[in-house]
Motif scaffolding. Structure first.
Motif: not given
Length: 349
Positions: A139-143, A165-166, A207-208
């Motif tokens: 996630s974009w919540d860094k988890s 990102y992927a 960016q990936v």
């Protein structure tokens, strides 16, 4: 040499259905496509009881078509609260799991045609992968989190250094690419346990877009598709000395036009590799990406997503705007398309 970052754009008349079909002479178009660009695309697994393909779209819908011997049949469509950024099937092909821009992780039971929330991230859920009987999401919540969808319960959570990102999962290995250029590798055997952390290769201002794990004899490595028209082959053995592959780039009169590689996929049967890009081109490569086996014609729209069937015989790709040139080039009257074509061992045929 002057480098110019570009996307596939033409005049609107080039997007008419009849003219698109002239380009796709060997390909078959899925009927009743979504109204907006494709955000996720996956075939049902080889272990499934039926041959089907599922597509998620920026119009907040997800659709399934059955792939029959002589036709492509629209089967079912579902509206969602958020954009389906990614999707994955369970082993039997009767459930689809969705990671949405709302942060919700949903289970779509195809037998009852019901949606059920099985997880929730604080921000957009970027990827999801079936690691049966569990589900892995980033996630974009860094988890990165692992869920038991049967009980709609979070099993474990690990922090990421930045937004995801992927990601990809193969057997007992998972790899995640983050916004700070970190590449994290996890072993899922008795885990998950972080096995390594390294930097994404290549220029720092790129960016990936996609990662794909592949197995070569005893070495597991991952392909990293980036916005500068490059794919890098990285592994735990080759952390920094990565092999760069120039994919979606063209030089003309001293000017290098560079297009984003929107996705990279591995054919798990033949080990051939497919890339698709903002240039509206798909390419098939050998298992080492040393030789290009096939390069398609330039299609009138960027190719946003692709998928390979579990038996390795079919390749699907989606045409649509990928926002690489900004909102001013978005045209709602230009509809997306999804095509299928054969992807056998003789891919150049």
């Amino acid at each position: 040499m002057f480098i110019r970052y570009r996307s596939c754009t033409t005049t609107p008349v080039m997007y008419q259905i009849g003219q698109v079909n002239q380009i796709q002479q060997q390909d078959y178009e899925l009927p009743e496509p979504p109204n907006d660009s494709i955000s996720a695309l996956e075939f049902a697994p080889r272990s499934s009881s039926w041959n089907a393909i599922c597509a998620g779209s920026w119009d907040n819908t997800v659709r399934i078509w059955e792939v029959q011997a002589d036709r492509l049949v629209p089967k079912v469509m579902k509206s969602l609260e958020g954009i389906p950024f990614d999707l994955t099937w369970n082993d039997s092909g009767n459930k689809v799991y969705l990671s949405e821009s709302s942060g919700q992780v949903s289970e779509w039971d195809l037998e009852s045609n019901q949606l059920r929330r099985v997880g929730l991230h604080a921000r957009a859920a970027r990827t999801c992968h079936w690691v049966g009987p569990y589900l892995a999401t980033t996630s974009w919540d860094k988890s990165i989190r692992f869920w038991d969808p049967r009980a709609a319960k979070e099993l474990t959570r690990m922090e990421l250094p930045d937004r995801s990102y992927a990601a990809d999962v193969l057997n007992d290995v998972a790899v995640v690419a983050c916004g700070d250029r970190s590449i994290l590798v996890y072993t899922l055997r008795g885990g998950p346990v972080e096995q390594g952390r390294m930097k994404s290769p290549g220029e720092t201002n790129t960016q990936v877009r996609s990662v794909a794990l592949h197995q070569d004899i005893d070495l597991t490595s991952w392909l990293i598709a980036k916005t500068n028209g490059m794919v890098f082959d990285q592994s735990m053995v080759h952390r920094t000395a990565c092999i760069p592959i120039r994919c979606h780039r063209r030089e003309n009169s001293g000017i290098l036009d560079v297009y984003a590689v929107n996705e990279v996929k591995v054919n798990m049967v033949t080990q051939h590799i497919a890339t698709v890009g903002s240039d509206g081109v798909f390419c098939f490569w050998d298992s080492q990406m040393r030789s290009k086996l096939l390069e398609s014609k330039v299609h009138p729209q960027p190719i946003t997503k692709c998928a390979i069937s579990g038996d390795g015989k079919l390749f699907a790709y989606a045409l649509g705007y990928d926002w690489s040139k900004g909102h001013e080039y978005s045209d709602c009257s230009i509809k997306p398309h999804i095509f299928l074509r054969q992807f056998g061992r003789n891919v150049a045929a």
